[in-house]
Design a protein around this motif. Structure first.
Motif, short mmCIF file in Angstrom:
data_model
loop_
_atom_site.label_atom_id
_atom_site.label_comp_id
_atom_site.label_asym_id
_atom_site.label_seq_id
_atom_site.Cartn_x
_atom_site.Cartn_y
_atom_site.Cartn_z
N TYR A 17 2.17 -3.45 -10.55
CA TYR A 17 2.15 -2.72 -12.11
C TYR A 17 2.29 -3.76 -13.24
N LYS A 18 3.01 -4.97 -12.89
CA LYS A 18 3.09 -5.95 -13.80
C LYS A 18 1.91 -6.47 -14.14
N LEU A 19 0.98 -6.43 -13.31
CA LEU A 19 -0.39 -7.29 -13.65
C LEU A 19 -1.21 -6.36 -14.39
N ASP A 20 -0.93 -5.06 -14.18
CA ASP A 20 -1.70 -4.05 -15.02
C ASP A 20 -1.12 -4.10 -16.66
N GLY A 67 8.35 -9.00 -3.58
CA GLY A 67 7.55 -9.12 -2.29
C GLY A 67 7.00 -7.60 -2.22
N HIS A 68 7.43 -6.70 -3.16
CA HIS A 68 6.63 -5.50 -3.16
C HIS A 68 5.53 -5.20 -4.18
N LEU A 69 5.18 -6.26 -4.81
CA LEU A 69 3.99 -6.21 -6.09
C LEU A 69 2.95 -7.12 -5.54
N HIS A 96 3.22 3.89 -2.86
CA HIS A 96 3.64 4.15 -4.24
C HIS A 96 2.64 3.26 -5.07
N PRO A 97 2.00 3.70 -6.18
CA PRO A 97 1.00 3.10 -7.05
C PRO A 97 1.26 2.08 -7.81
N ASP A 98 2.63 1.99 -7.85
CA ASP A 98 3.03 0.61 -8.78
C ASP A 98 3.27 -0.58 -8.06
N MET A 99 2.95 -0.45 -6.68
CA MET A 99 2.85 -1.65 -5.66
C MET A 99 1.64 -2.52 -5.90
#
Length: 400
Positions: free
Chosen positions: A55-58, A93-95, A110-113
């Motif tokens: 989600y940080k990339l989005d 490690g989860h993104l 989870h969609p935020d991953m």
């Protein structure tokens, strides 16, 4: 016998970036090194371009242009033969930088991953820009995986991950994580040349199993494992500590001096992590020039158990932070050039942990990299300034 050996970077411009090591006696270590997975790193240097994940990339994609940043690096720093970029978000490690996975629908956990399908193209574009320029690519992978999401503030992702591996994998988190990671490793197959495994102390399961998973996709990958740091000791086995970095040192914390050692039979090059910055050690410590770097070039290839050899590699933050562009810039051109020359002339490898603003390398860091590039491409290369210990710098043992 005396011989001349050419160690290439494995790029399409190999003749321009080949290091020449001549007139020395071949040893078993050097002979083995020439056929090793990390041979293309020997005598070479690289830079870092991190790409956000999940989600940080989005969130950042609208204001950042990593593709243009990669093109700028290619245009300005051709002498850097490889780049470290991202499989996962730094320290998360989860993104992940990719969305679609060959083995599991990660967005269903989870969609935020994961990023959107449009934004997963960013990392593929970045990699292909470097590949087209003949640069090798290493991916940073936080090998702890989603197991530490809560520690990074993403409690919902942690809960979703725990539920997933409990219900779908009978509680075998290690197997679930390897299966997920492999689905992305398979997508990166043929695009990347190695992995830098961070946080391996918190890896679910065994390092040997995780590395075996990577090698099942590509046995020629060059792999580093961030685990089990070593530090210099005196003749009695006591750690050496730096007491002062100079007359202007404002931090009175004494710190150990990192020593790059082959710590297991699975690595192909050392992770190169410096003494942790939080322990008072600047990334350009004079102790690295008196201890760490001389040790690297004395034996650039070393072995854990005689079964294989690994290359000594250092990864140096150029700022007083691994990834923050707002942290203090610690290297000037002369010291930075000396680091590159001494390490690569000695047949080891080094990477700059350079930082980005909106996908681009920061301007002040780029100025330093361009100057290093210009000097490294001259023939003969300009001399580097001779190292001198800073005034007022000393070890704890030197004042007792």
């Amino acid at each position: 016998m005396a011989m001349t050996i050419l160690v290439g970077c494995g790029s399409s411009s190999e003749a321009e970036s080949t290091s020449i090591i001549d007139s020395y006696e071949e040893s078993e270590t050097e002979s083995a090194a020439l056929e090793h997975n990390a041979s293309w790193m020997a005598g070479n240097w690289g830079i870092t371009q991190r790409v956000d994940g999940g989600y940080k990339l989005d969130k950042s994609a609208g204001s950042s242009n990593w593709q243009a940043g990669a093109e700028e690096i290619v245009a300005n720093i051709p002498a850097a033969s490889y780049v470290i970029t991202s499989f996962t978000h730094p320290a998360h490690g989860h993104l992940f930088t990719l969305r679609t996975n060959n083995n599991v629908d990660v967005s269903a956990i989870h969609p935020d991953m994961v990023p959107s399908i449009e934004n997963e193209q960013i990392i593929l574009d970045v990699i292909n820009i470097y590949r087209a320029a003949g640069k090798k690519v290493i991916l940073y992978l936080n090998s702890a995986g989603p197991s530490m999401a809560e520690e990074r503030g993403d409690t919902d992702i942690q809960t979703a991950w725990d539920s997933y591996y409990t219900n779908e994998w009978d509680g075998d988190e290690a197997a679930a994580w390897r299966n997920l990671a492999k689905g992305y490793v398979e997508r990166f197959d043929g695009l990347v040349d190695g992995y830098w495994l961070d946080n391996s102390r918190n890896l679910p399961g065994e390092v040997s199993d995780f590395v075996a998973m990577l090698r099942s996709v590509d046995p020629d990958l060059a792999i580093a494992i961030n685990y089990n740091q070593h530090y210099f000791t005196d003749d009695l086995g006591d750690y050496l500590y730096v007491d002062s970095d100079g007359v202007d040192d404002q931090d009175d914390t004494a710190y150990k001096i990192v020593k790059h050692v082959i710590t297991n039979e699975y690595m192909d090059f050392t992770n190169g992590h410096i003494t942790p910055l939080g322990r008072g050690a600047p990334p350009n410590s004079w102790a690295y020039e008196e201890y760490t770097i001389p040790d690297m070039i004395e034996t650039p290839w070393d072995t854990y158990d005689q079964s294989k050899y690994a290359l000594k590699h250092g990864w140096f933050p150029i700022r007083n932070s691994w990834s923050s562009s707002r942290a203090e810039l610690m290297f000037d051109v002369e010291q930075a050039y000396r680091f590159v020359r001494t390490i690569t002339d000695g047949g080891a490898a080094m990477t700059w942990s350079t930082t980005q603003d909106d996908g681009y390398m920061t301007a002040d860091e780029m100025d330093i990299m361009i100057e290093i590039n210009d000097r490294m491409t001259q023939s003969p290369k300009p001399d580097y300034s001779v190292y001198e210990r800073p005034e007022g710098a000393y070890l704890v043992s030197e004042i007792e």
